[in-house]
Design a protein around this motif. Structure first.
Motif, PDB file in Angstrom:
ATOM      1  N   ASN A  22      -7.819 137.998 165.626  1.00 15.90           N
ATOM      2  CA  ASN A  22      -6.435 138.763 165.671  1.00 15.90           C
ATOM      3  C   ASN A  22      -5.800 137.765 166.981  1.00 15.90           C
ATOM      4  OD1 ASN A  22      -6.669 140.498 163.568  1.00 15.90           O
ATOM      5  ND2 ASN A  22      -7.435 142.176 165.167  1.00 15.90           N
ATOM      6  N   ARG A  23      -6.594 137.447 168.090  1.00 21.32           N
ATOM      7  CA  ARG A  23      -5.785 136.746 169.191  1.00 21.32           C
ATOM      8  C   ARG A  23      -5.472 135.259 168.490  1.00 21.32           C
ATOM      9  NH1 ARG A  23      -9.461 139.492 172.696  1.00 21.32           N
ATOM     10  NH2 ARG A  23     -11.097 137.945 172.222  1.00 21.32           N
ATOM     11  N   PHE A  24      -6.432 134.768 167.874  1.00 24.69           N
ATOM     12  CA  PHE A  24      -6.252 133.382 167.265  1.00 24.69           C
ATOM     13  C   PHE A  24      -4.748 133.487 166.321  1.00 24.69           C
ATOM     14  CE2 PHE A  24      -6.779 129.758 164.378  1.00 24.69           C
ATOM     15  CZ  PHE A  24      -6.569 128.978 165.483  1.00 24.69           C
ATOM     16  N   LYS A  25      -4.751 134.462 165.426  1.00 30.06           N
ATOM     17  CA  LYS A  25      -3.540 134.586 164.653  1.00 30.06           C
ATOM     18  C   LYS A  25      -2.301 134.830 165.615  1.00 30.06           C
ATOM     19  CE  LYS A  25      -5.855 136.559 160.721  1.00 30.06           C
ATOM     20  NZ  LYS A  25      -6.199 137.879 159.777  1.00 30.06           N
ATOM     21  N   GLU A  26      -2.546 135.590 166.336  1.00 28.34           N
ATOM     22  CA  GLU A  26      -1.292 135.887 167.568  1.00 28.34           C
ATOM     23  C   GLU A  26      -0.710 134.625 168.104  1.00 28.34           C
ATOM     24  OE1 GLU A  26       0.090 138.306 171.295  1.00 28.34           O
ATOM     25  OE2 GLU A  26      -1.752 139.046 170.022  1.00 28.34           O
ATOM     26  N   PHE A  27      -1.841 133.764 168.459  1.00 22.45           N
ATOM     27  CA  PHE A  27      -1.482 132.579 169.135  1.00 22.45           C
ATOM     28  C   PHE A  27      -0.912 131.491 168.134  1.00 22.45           C
ATOM     29  CE2 PHE A  27      -2.903 128.120 169.244  1.00 22.45           C
ATOM     30  CZ  PHE A  27      -2.266 127.567 170.382  1.00 22.45           C
ATOM     31  N   LEU A  28      -1.302 131.403 166.761  1.00 22.26           N
ATOM     32  CA  LEU A  28      -0.598 130.648 165.888  1.00 22.26           C
ATOM     33  C   LEU A  28       0.791 130.837 165.488  1.00 22.26           C
ATOM     34  CD1 LEU A  28      -3.635 129.861 163.572  1.00 22.26           C
ATOM     35  CD2 LEU A  28      -2.592 128.383 164.774  1.00 22.26           C
ATOM     36  N   GLY A  29       0.929 132.219 165.257  1.00 24.58           N
ATOM     37  CA  GLY A  29       2.160 132.911 165.178  1.00 24.58           C
ATOM     38  C   GLY A  29       3.219 132.476 166.138  1.00 24.58           C
ATOM     39  N   THR A  30       2.816 132.665 167.464  1.00 24.91           N
ATOM     40  CA  THR A  30       3.598 132.187 168.550  1.00 24.91           C
ATOM     41  C   THR A  30       4.025 130.587 168.609  1.00 24.91           C
ATOM     42  OG1 THR A  30       2.744 134.030 170.054  1.00 24.91           O
ATOM     43  CG2 THR A  30       3.824 132.388 171.231  1.00 24.91           C
ATOM     44  N   TYR A  31       2.872 129.974 168.360  1.00 29.80           N
ATOM     45  CA  TYR A  31       3.103 128.596 168.315  1.00 29.80           C
ATOM     46  C   TYR A  31       4.102 128.197 167.254  1.00 29.80           C
ATOM     47  CZ  TYR A  31       1.775 123.711 167.444  1.00 29.80           C
ATOM     48  OH  TYR A  31       1.902 122.197 167.320  1.00 29.80           O
ATOM     49  N   THR A  35       7.715 126.023 167.913  1.00 34.27           N
ATOM     50  CA  THR A  35       7.736 124.686 167.278  1.00 34.27           C
ATOM     51  C   THR A  35       8.938 124.920 166.381  1.00 34.27           C
ATOM     52  OG1 THR A  35       6.217 125.115 165.640  1.00 34.27           O
ATOM     53  CG2 THR A  35       5.448 123.951 167.498  1.00 34.27           C
ATOM     54  N   GLU A  36       9.172 126.040 165.752  1.00 32.71           N
ATOM     55  CA  GLU A  36      10.413 126.120 164.730  1.00 32.71           C
ATOM     56  C   GLU A  36      11.565 126.079 165.419  1.00 32.71           C
ATOM     57  OE1 GLU A  36      12.085 128.900 160.988  1.00 32.71           O
ATOM     58  OE2 GLU A  36      10.308 129.225 162.016  1.00 32.71           O
ATOM     59  N   ASN A  37      11.551 126.889 166.698  1.00 32.24           N
ATOM     60  CA  ASN A  37      12.897 127.124 167.488  1.00 32.24           C
ATOM     61  C   ASN A  37      13.216 125.844 168.227  1.00 32.24           C
ATOM     62  OD1 ASN A  37      13.152 129.865 166.747  1.00 32.24           O
ATOM     63  ND2 ASN A  37      12.081 130.557 168.607  1.00 32.24           N
ATOM     64  N   CYS A  38      12.121 125.261 168.731  1.00 33.80           N
ATOM     65  CA  CYS A  38      12.457 123.853 169.365  1.00 33.80           C
ATOM     66  C   CYS A  38      13.083 122.779 168.375  1.00 33.80           C
ATOM     67  CB  CYS A  38      11.383 123.398 170.175  1.00 33.80           C
ATOM     68  SG  CYS A  38      10.978 124.475 171.580  1.00 33.80           S
ATOM     69  N   PHE A  39      12.319 122.748 167.195  1.00 33.57           N
ATOM     70  CA  PHE A  39      12.637 121.731 166.217  1.00 33.57           C
ATOM     71  C   PHE A  39      14.188 122.224 165.767  1.00 33.57           C
ATOM     72  CE2 PHE A  39      12.921 120.298 161.896  1.00 33.57           C
ATOM     73  CZ  PHE A  39      12.613 119.024 161.887  1.00 33.57           C
ATOM     74  N   MET A  40      14.288 123.373 165.442  1.00 32.28           N
ATOM     75  CA  MET A  40      15.763 123.565 165.035  1.00 32.28           C
ATOM     76  C   MET A  40      16.777 123.332 166.124  1.00 32.28           C
ATOM     77  SD  MET A  40      15.214 124.474 161.869  1.00 32.28           S
ATOM     78  CE  MET A  40      16.790 125.254 161.212  1.00 32.28           C
TER      79      MET A  40
END
Length: 99
Positions: A22-31, A35-40
């Motif tokens: 669950n922690r890893f899934k949360e990290f991936l979601g945040t990542y 990346t999407e926000n900065c890319f856009m």
């Protein structure tokens, strides 16, 4: 390699695995959101395969802002918990009252 001790029940291992997962899934979601926000926000020109210097510096700035923001939120969260714990302790009479 992870070696299991015989005294630890399999359900404990499953709970640890689930928590880590669950922690890893949360990290991936945040990542992914970051990346999407900065890319856009930063990448505007798709006419070249090369990353333009402006895009690169914008992306780095975006990441730095995010890291500073999360650090600041974490610090405020810790301060809040310290205040709450002190208030609870004072309420319970565990801390000496200021003179």
């Amino acid at each position: 390699m992870y070696i299991s001790s015989p005294s630890v029940r399999p359900s404990v291992h499953l709970k640890r695995f689930t928590a880590n997962s669950n922690r890893f899934k949360e990290f991936l979601g945040t990542y992914n959101k970051l990346t999407e926000n900065c890319f856009m926000d930063c990448v505007k020109d798709f006419t070249s395969r090369e990353v333009r210097p402006e895009e690169s510096s914008c992306s780095e700035s975006c990441l730095q802002k995010y890291l500073k923001m999360t650090q600041r939120i974490s610090m405020r969260f810790q301060e809040y918990h310290i205040q709450q714990n002190e208030a609870l302790a004072a309420k319970a009479g565990l801390l000496a009252q200021p003179r």
